[in-house]
Design a protein around this motif. Structure first.
Motif, PDB file in Angstrom:
ATOM      1  N   UNK A 182       0.833  -1.210   0.000  1.00  0.00           N
ATOM      2  CA  UNK A 182       0.000   0.000   0.000  1.00  0.00           C
ATOM      3  C   UNK A 182       0.864   1.256   0.000  1.00  0.00           C
ATOM      4  N   UNK A 183       1.962   1.203   0.733  1.00  0.00           N
ATOM      5  CA  UNK A 183       2.854   2.376   0.785  1.00  0.00           C
ATOM      6  C   UNK A 183       3.750   2.446  -0.451  1.00  0.00           C
ATOM      7  N   UNK A 184       4.088   1.267  -0.971  1.00  0.00           N
ATOM      8  CA  UNK A 184       5.000   1.206  -2.120  1.00  0.00           C
ATOM      9  C   UNK A 184       4.336   1.671  -3.408  1.00  0.00           C
ATOM     10  N   UNK A 185       3.111   1.218  -3.645  1.00  0.00           N
ATOM     11  CA  UNK A 185       2.513   1.389  -4.967  1.00  0.00           C
ATOM     12  C   UNK A 185       1.823   2.744  -5.127  1.00  0.00           C
ATOM     13  N   UNK A 186       2.609   3.799  -4.927  1.00  0.00           N
ATOM     14  CA  UNK A 186       2.175   5.184  -5.124  1.00  0.00           C
ATOM     15  C   UNK A 186       3.128   5.845  -6.103  1.00  0.00           C
ATOM     16  N   UNK A 187       2.582   6.518  -7.075  1.00  0.00           N
ATOM     17  CA  UNK A 187       3.397   7.018  -8.189  1.00  0.00           C
ATOM     18  C   UNK A 187       4.145   8.311  -7.850  1.00  0.00           C
ATOM     19  N   UNK A 188       5.484   8.300  -8.027  1.00  0.00           N
ATOM     20  CA  UNK A 188       6.258   9.539  -7.868  1.00  0.00           C
ATOM     21  C   UNK A 188       6.284  10.398  -9.133  1.00  0.00           C
ATOM     22  N   UNK A 189       5.836   9.840 -10.276  1.00  0.00           N
ATOM     23  CA  UNK A 189       5.978  10.555 -11.544  1.00  0.00           C
ATOM     24  C   UNK A 189       5.252  11.899 -11.496  1.00  0.00           C
ATOM     25  N   UNK A 190       5.962  12.918 -11.942  1.00  0.00           N
ATOM     26  CA  UNK A 190       5.455  14.279 -11.908  1.00  0.00           C
ATOM     27  C   UNK A 190       5.965  15.068 -10.723  1.00  0.00           C
ATOM     28  N   UNK A 211       0.168   1.474 -13.424  1.00  0.00           N
ATOM     29  CA  UNK A 211      -0.324   0.458 -12.500  1.00  0.00           C
ATOM     30  C   UNK A 211      -0.332   0.861 -11.042  1.00  0.00           C
ATOM     31  N   UNK A 212      -0.186   2.148 -10.750  1.00  0.00           N
ATOM     32  CA  UNK A 212      -0.169   2.589  -9.358  1.00  0.00           C
ATOM     33  C   UNK A 212      -1.586   2.743  -8.820  1.00  0.00           C
ATOM     34  N   UNK A 213      -1.718   2.621  -7.497  1.00  0.00           N
ATOM     35  CA  UNK A 213      -3.011   2.773  -6.842  1.00  0.00           C
ATOM     36  C   UNK A 213      -3.329   4.226  -6.519  1.00  0.00           C
ATOM     37  N   UNK A 214      -2.357   5.102  -6.669  1.00  0.00           N
ATOM     38  CA  UNK A 214      -2.549   6.517  -6.395  1.00  0.00           C
ATOM     39  C   UNK A 214      -1.216   7.233  -6.483  1.00  0.00           C
ATOM     40  N   UNK A 215      -1.166   8.434  -5.913  1.00  0.00           N
ATOM     41  CA  UNK A 215       0.024   9.268  -6.007  1.00  0.00           C
ATOM     42  C   UNK A 215       0.835   9.237  -4.718  1.00  0.00           C
ATOM     43  N   UNK A 216       2.150   9.307  -4.855  1.00  0.00           N
ATOM     44  CA  UNK A 216       3.011   9.727  -3.756  1.00  0.00           C
ATOM     45  C   UNK A 216       2.865  11.242  -3.745  1.00  0.00           C
ATOM     46  N   UNK A 217       1.985  11.756  -2.909  1.00  0.00           N
ATOM     47  CA  UNK A 217       1.406  13.072  -3.146  1.00  0.00           C
ATOM     48  C   UNK A 217       2.401  14.211  -2.959  1.00  0.00           C
TER      49      UNK A 217
END
Length: 500
Positions: A182-190, A211-217
């Motif tokens: 849950x913590x890993x699958x957050x997108x850093x892109x952008x 394939x990410x579940x959301x953003x690394x905000x």
């Protein structure tokens, strides 16, 4: 018109359900290609690139990827070494797709995407080991064994109860995997570097394509702090796997010191090997090699911790990296553990014999005296200890220690303790039951004990946990495969448009 080779390969893999065994290698080059494809499609749709540019850049990206998939071809793994190939294929204008991107967010994203595949491979192996233990428990409900503390035989137990305990342990490892995912699958892109970018990038759509579940905000956290933290948490998960594995191995290894062990490995088949000097020895090579791999895994986790120690956030030293990820080593350990569990030779008659040769029943004697006759536990413990001392001095096993022998020892004990009843309070039937390992195990009363009803309950609980873990693993893989398929289809459409 034919689809690009890469798209055909992925579609075939998705249809067979083996997307994570794809060829060519799913390495940095592969994932940088996926990011470039997503950037081209999204930026074209969002108007950051003209349709003509988007189409032309798709052709260049496709050429670089197809060329990189040829035997012996270079597969650059860094952004700055990948880009020259794009420029050669599509001209300097292709660098427009790099608007609002950086090596930091791109390589962090690559590291996460590589690790999540390693994590899912490891998850499936964890599920298999848990399934092995459940199967062994069902096969050994009636097998009675000595359990050990401090390396000394301590209590009689059901082997199934022991196996389910390890099924639970590896099940908790799987829980840690799921929580970490849950913590890993957050997108850093952008996130670019530190504070994002002035380009209006669609981070959400990029996350969906990859394939990410959301953003690394928070953009600073996404590229600077989490990538340094992740290898430490990974090490915590794999350390537990290593410790569970080596603890089990050590208990099997103890048996190899006995001339007549009750649990060992099948001979041959890579499980054991004959000593070069001593013909009688069948060394447990599989246990040794698995333990060595587990020790290596522990060392790798410490290495990851020190790489992240005493450096500013965001430095490459401790950054999450697919090439340095330790989960493949954990998968190697679990593969060996699976083989161990499928090559155990268990001798129930010998384990029962060992129980009957030693006084693992002595606590039950004290318990029965208190439960049935009100004698305080410490007094009963003292009496049972005196029995053990006398029996060992005279080489008497529990089965041969008679009721009359017990009464004689009791008389000596109560002569110096006025608080004890003058006559031995246990009946002969109680005495025999207190010494019987099967009776001891069968008559446990607490929740979670080895008695048949509780054992069946715990086996079902473990099965339910395993089914849930398997469903999560399958669902997670399918979600990633679906996102990847969608990206490849949309990129393929953009590519076809430019080839018309």
């Amino acid at each position: 018109m034919k689809k690009p080779v890469l798209a055909l390969t992925l579609c075939a893999l998705i249809s067979t359900g083996s997307v994570f065994a794809a060829q060519p290698p799913r390495d940095n080059f592969y994932w940088l290609g996926q990011i470039n494809k997503a950037s081209d499609v999204i930026n074209t749709d969002e108007g950051l690139l003209t349709p003509e540019e988007g189409h032309a850049f798709a052709k260049g990206i496709d050429k670089v990827l197809r060329d990189g998939n040829l035997p012996g071809a270079a597969r650059p793994h860094n952004v700055i070494t990948f880009e020259p190939y794009l420029i050669k294929a599509a001209g300097p204008d292709v660098t427009k797709i790099h608007a609002g991107r950086s090596s930091q967010d791109m390589l962090t994203t690559v590291g996460i995407m590589e690790q999540r595949e390693h994590l899912l491979t490891m998850a499936k192996k964890l599920n298999q080991v848990q399934e092995d233990f459940i199967r062994l428990a069902e096969e050994n409900k009636d097998t009675l064994i000595p359990n050990y503390t401090n390396g000394v035989a301590a209590q009689p137990n059901s082997l199934a109860h022991y196996f389910i305990a390890y099924a639970n342990a590896y099940g908790r490892d799987m829980q840690r995997v799921r929580e970490y995912y849950k913590r890993l699958n957050r997108s850093p892109m952008g996130s670019t570097v530190l504070n994002g970018t002035g380009w209006p990038l669609d981070r959400d759509r990029m996350a969906e394509y990859l394939g990410f579940d959301g953003l690394a905000y928070n953009t600073y956290d996404a590229g600077q702090i989490f990538p340094q933290e992740a290898p430490i948490e990974t090490g915590g998960i794999t350390n537990c796997i290593a410790i569970h594995t080596t603890s089990f191995i050590e208990e099997i290894m103890q048996q190899y010191a006995q001339p007549r062990p009750w649990i060992i490995l099948k001979e041959g088949g890579g499980n054991t090997y004959v000593s070069s000097a001593m013909p009688q020895k069948r060394n447990p090579g599989l246990l040794n090699s698995c333990r060595t791999d587990a020790s290596t895994l522990l060392g790798m986790s410490v290495e990851a911790m020190f790489r992240s120690h005493n450096i500013p956030a965001g430095m490459a030293d401790g950054r999450l990296s697919g090439a340095r990820d330790i989960m493949p080593q954990a998968s190697k350990v679990l593969t060996s553990m699976d083989k161990i569990l499928n090559n155990l030779v268990i001798d129930p008659a010998r384990s029962l014999e060992e129980l009957n040769l030693d006084w693992t029943c002595s606590q039950e004697i004290a318990d029965e005296l208190m439960k049935n006759h009100g004698i305080p536990f410490r007094m009963g413990h003292h009496f049972a200890s005196e029995i053990v001392t006398y029996a060992r001095a005279h080489d008497i096993t529990p089965r041969d220690f008679t009721y009359e022998d017990a009464k004689a020892i009791y008389a000596k004990v109560c002569a110096s303790d006025p608080h004890l009843p003058r006559d031995f309070p246990m009946t002969e039937e109680e005495w025999e039951h207190a010494k019987d390992p099967a009776s001891i195990v069968r008559n446990r009363k607490v929740k979670g004990g080895p008695q048949p009803a509780e054992l069946d309950k715990m086996i079902q609980m473990a099965k339910d946990d395993l089914a849930d873990n398997k469903a999560w693993t399958e669902e997670t893989e399918k979600k990633l495969a679906s996102a990847e398929q969608k990206l490849n289809q949309d990129f393929d459409k953009l590519l076809r448009d430019c080839m018309k």
